[in-house]
Design a protein around this motif. Structure first.
Motif, mmCIF file in Angstrom:
data_model
loop_
_atom_site.group_PDB
_atom_site.id
_atom_site.type_symbol
_atom_site.label_atom_id
_atom_site.label_comp_id
_atom_site.label_asym_id
_atom_site.label_seq_id
_atom_site.Cartn_x
_atom_site.Cartn_y
_atom_site.Cartn_z
ATOM 1 N N PRO A 2 0.813 -1.214 0.000
ATOM 2 C CA PRO A 2 0.000 0.000 0.000
ATOM 3 C C PRO A 2 0.853 1.274 0.000
ATOM 4 C CG PRO A 2 -0.694 -1.453 1.777
ATOM 5 C CD PRO A 2 0.517 -2.052 1.156
ATOM 6 N N GLY A 6 0.717 4.045 -2.835
ATOM 7 C CA GLY A 6 0.386 5.414 -2.442
ATOM 8 C C GLY A 6 1.427 6.416 -2.909
ATOM 9 N N LEU A 148 -6.051 9.960 -2.786
ATOM 10 C CA LEU A 148 -6.097 8.514 -2.585
ATOM 11 C C LEU A 148 -4.706 7.953 -2.305
ATOM 12 C CD1 LEU A 148 -8.625 7.466 -5.388
ATOM 13 C CD2 LEU A 148 -9.006 7.459 -2.904
ATOM 14 N N GLY A 149 -3.689 8.496 -2.964
ATOM 15 C CA GLY A 149 -2.312 8.064 -2.720
ATOM 16 C C GLY A 149 -1.883 8.356 -1.296
ATOM 17 N N CYS A 152 -3.738 5.942 0.980
ATOM 18 C CA CYS A 152 -3.164 4.599 0.848
ATOM 19 C C CYS A 152 -1.819 4.507 1.581
ATOM 20 C CB CYS A 152 -2.999 4.285 -0.632
ATOM 21 S SG CYS A 152 -2.544 2.600 -0.986
ATOM 22 N N THR A 153 -0.990 5.537 1.415
ATOM 23 C CA THR A 153 0.312 5.559 2.090
ATOM 24 C C THR A 153 0.143 5.578 3.603
ATOM 25 O OG1 THR A 153 1.277 6.749 0.216
ATOM 26 C CG2 THR A 153 2.508 6.799 2.287
ATOM 27 N N LEU A 155 -2.431 4.578 5.370
ATOM 28 C CA LEU A 155 -2.949 3.286 5.829
ATOM 29 C C LEU A 155 -1.852 2.227 5.858
ATOM 30 C CD1 LEU A 155 -6.442 3.176 4.072
ATOM 31 C CD2 LEU A 155 -5.962 3.491 6.516
ATOM 32 N N GLY A 156 -0.954 2.252 4.872
ATOM 33 C CA GLY A 156 0.171 1.319 4.864
ATOM 34 C C GLY A 156 1.110 1.553 6.037
#
Length: 179
Positions: A2, A6, A148-149, A152-153, A155-156
Motif C-alpha cells: 500500500p 500510495g 487517494l495516494g 493509501c500511504t 494506511l500502509g
C-alpha cells in the motif's frame, strides 16, 4: 504494497511529473536505501551511538565534498568559494550546515534505535504531511488520485506500525514466559 502504491499515485499524478524526474527519483531511492542499510550495519558493527557515528562520518563526507565542489561551483571571483562573501551568504551557509547536521543526527538516531525500514516509513509519513500542508497552507492543488495516494500511504504506514508493535509485544511476552 500500500505504501508503494500510495507514493506512486502521489508522484504520478503530480503536476510536475516527468520521466527524467522519475529516473532521478528512482536513483535517489536506491542510493538512500543503500546508505540507510549501511548506517544501520555500521552502528551495530562498531557498537556506537548516533552522535559517535556522525562524529566519524562528517569529516569523511566533508573531504569528499571538498574534492567535488570545484567541478560544480566557481572557485574564485564573484560567487566563488574563495571570493567575497556577504554576511547573509555566510549566515545561510552556516544555517544550512546546522540543519544538515541535525538531519544526519536524526537519521542515525532513528536507524540506530529502530531500523532502516522504520526510517523509510517516517520519510513517507513526512512526504504525506508535506503534501497535505502544501494543500492546506498554500492552497497547492491536490488531485483526487493524490488524495487517494496519501490515504493509501498513511494506511500502509499504520499497518506497518501495527505489525511492528504486535511483533514487539510478542517478543516481550516470550521473554516474560521463560523461567
Amino acid at each position: 504494497l500500500p505504501i508503494t502504491l500510495g507514493v506512486f499515485l502521489n508522484s504520478y499524478y503530480d503536476v510536475k511529473f516527468s520521466f527524467v524526474g522519475m529516473v532521478f527519483a528512482a536513483l535517489g531511492v536506491l542510493v538512500t536505501s543503500l546508505y540507510q542499510v549501511w548506517v544501520g550495519a555500521k552502528q551495530h558493527e562498531l557498537q556506537v551511538n548516533s552522535m559517535q557515528l556522525l562524529y566519524y562520518q562528517a569529516p569523511m563526507s566533508s573531504a569528499m565534498l571538498f574534492c567535488i565542489i570545484p567541478f560544480f561551483e566557481p572557485v574564485f571571483g564573484e560567487g566563488g568559494i574563495f571570493g567575497p562573501w556577504t554576511l547573509s551568504a555566510v549566515i545561510m551557509v552556516l544555517l544550512s550546515g546546522i540543519i544538515a547536521f541535525m538531519v544526519n543526527l536524526s537519521i542515525y538516531w532513528i536507524i540506530g534505535n529502530t531500523s532502516p525500514v522504520t526510517y523509510n516509513m517516517f520519510g513517507h509519513f513526512k512526504f504525506c504531511i508535506t503534501l497535505l500542508g502544501g494543500c492546506l497552507l498554500f492552497k497547492d492543488p491536490l488531485s483526487v488520485n493524490q488524495g487517494l495516494g496519501i490515504l493509501c500511504t498513511l494506511l500502509g504506514i499504520l499497518a506497518y506500525t501495527h505489525f511492528k508493535l504486535s511483533e514487539q509485544e510478542g517478543s516481550k511476552s516470550k521473554l516474560v514466559q521463560r523461567p
